[in-house]
Write an enzyme that holds these catalytic residues in place. Sequence first.
Site, PDB file in Angstrom:
ATOM      1  N   PRO A  85       0.789  -1.228   0.000  1.00 47.95           N
ATOM      2  CG  PRO A  85      -0.149  -1.116   2.113  1.00 47.95           C
ATOM      3  CD  PRO A  85       0.503  -2.072   1.164  1.00 47.95           C
ATOM      4  CG  ASN A  86      -0.239   4.273   1.365  1.00 44.23           C
ATOM      5  OD1 ASN A  86      -1.219   4.834   0.873  1.00 44.23           O
ATOM      6  ND2 ASN A  86      -0.269   3.685   2.545  1.00 44.23           N
ATOM      7  NE  ARG A 141       4.066   6.418   1.590  1.00 43.82           N
ATOM      8  CZ  ARG A 141       4.372   5.187   1.924  1.00 43.82           C
ATOM      9  NH1 ARG A 141       4.809   4.367   0.999  1.00 43.82           N
ATOM     10  NH2 ARG A 141       4.221   4.779   3.142  1.00 43.82           N
ATOM     11  CE1 TYR A 161       8.980   5.024   2.488  1.00 43.29           C
ATOM     12  CE2 TYR A 161       7.450   6.836   2.907  1.00 43.29           C
ATOM     13  CZ  TYR A 161       7.973   5.600   3.256  1.00 43.29           C
ATOM     14  OH  TYR A 161       7.508   4.942   4.367  1.00 43.29           O
ATOM     15  CG  ASN A 173       8.423  -2.170   0.068  1.00 42.41           C
ATOM     16  OD1 ASN A 173       7.917  -2.322   1.194  1.00 42.41           O
ATOM     17  ND2 ASN A 173       8.974  -1.032  -0.312  1.00 42.41           N
ATOM     18  CB  ALA A 228       1.522  -0.026   5.960  1.00 37.12           C
ATOM     19  CD  GLU A 259      11.526  -7.423   5.192  1.00 39.11           C
ATOM     20  OE1 GLU A 259      12.394  -8.186   5.693  1.00 39.11           O
ATOM     21  OE2 GLU A 259      10.752  -6.738   5.877  1.00 39.11           O
ATOM     22  CG  HIS A 278      11.376  -2.346   4.108  1.00 37.21           C
ATOM     23  ND1 HIS A 278      10.008  -2.311   4.043  1.00 37.21           N
ATOM     24  CD2 HIS A 278      11.703  -3.516   4.688  1.00 37.21           C
ATOM     25  CE1 HIS A 278       9.525  -3.422   4.570  1.00 37.21           C
ATOM     26  NE2 HIS A 278      10.537  -4.176   4.970  1.00 37.21           N
ATOM     27  NE  ARG A 308      10.435   5.837   8.331  1.00 41.49           N
ATOM     28  CZ  ARG A 308       9.455   5.713   7.431  1.00 41.49           C
ATOM     29  NH1 ARG A 308       9.569   4.852   6.443  1.00 41.49           N
ATOM     30  NH2 ARG A 308       8.366   6.464   7.530  1.00 41.49           N
TER      31      ARG A 308
HETATM   32  C1  DQA Z   1       8.370   0.985   3.506  1.00 39.10           C
HETATM   33  C2  DQA Z   1       8.519   1.189   5.007  1.00 39.10           C
HETATM   34  C3  DQA Z   1       7.199   0.929   5.714  1.00 39.10           C
HETATM   35  O1  DQA Z   1       7.362   1.112   7.115  1.00 39.10           O
HETATM   36  C4  DQA Z   1       6.140   1.879   5.217  1.00 39.10           C
HETATM   37  O2  DQA Z   1       4.893   1.596   5.820  1.00 39.10           O
HETATM   38  C5  DQA Z   1       6.035   1.904   3.745  1.00 39.10           C
HETATM   39  C6  DQA Z   1       7.236   1.804   2.933  1.00 39.10           C
HETATM   40  C7  DQA Z   1       9.660   1.333   2.738  1.00 39.10           C
HETATM   41  O3  DQA Z   1       9.750   0.952   1.578  1.00 39.10           O
HETATM   42  O4  DQA Z   1      10.542   2.012   3.272  1.00 39.10           O
HETATM   43  O5  DQA Z   1       4.951   2.099   3.194  1.00 39.10           O
HETATM   44  O6  DQA Z   1       8.109  -0.399   3.273  1.00 39.10           O
END
Ligand code: DQA
Length: 144
Positions: A9-10, A17, A22, A74, A77, A98, A100, A107
């Site tokens: 998501p997002n 964003r 990011y 990835n 959230a 995985e 990020h 964080r």
């Molecule tokens: C994320 C880190 C997560 O904590 C966050 O909720 C994201 C993006 C990252 O790519 O840094 O949406 O996965």
Amino acid sequence: MKSLVINGPNLNMLGVREPDIYGRQTYDDLVAICKKAATELGYDEVEVFQSNHEGAIIDKIQEALGTFDGIVINPAAYTHTSVGILDALKAVALPAVEVHISAVEEREDFRQVSYARAACFATITGEGLEGYAHALRLLKDHLA
Ligand code: DQA
């Protein structure tokens, strides 16, 4: 050798964003980085998928069985909440990495838990969008 890149998501909001966290690159840039890396690494195919819905991500992981050789994920959230995604990764038992974009370890406390990590052979954090190219390289080495 076929790889599936899954984004949670997002991540479709990249570029808009929280750019201080990011960056300014967009989701289309992320897709282009994955396609370029996959070509350079000699993958026959890479599919890049994004959904804001946990169930759609679980469906996609299940559908990967028999179609893809490995997964880069990835979960965004859902990293910090989803036992369902962990169980789906364990169910298909495909090699998974995985990723990020941000350095999650630096964080908030609630970002320190990753459910998906238990089903991944490697984790990449804090490398921005290039982390996806790194993940595809690790996956290729693992599959070779
Ligand atoms: C994320 C880190 C997560 O904590 C966050 O909720 C994201 C993006 C990252 O790519 O840094 O949406 O996965």
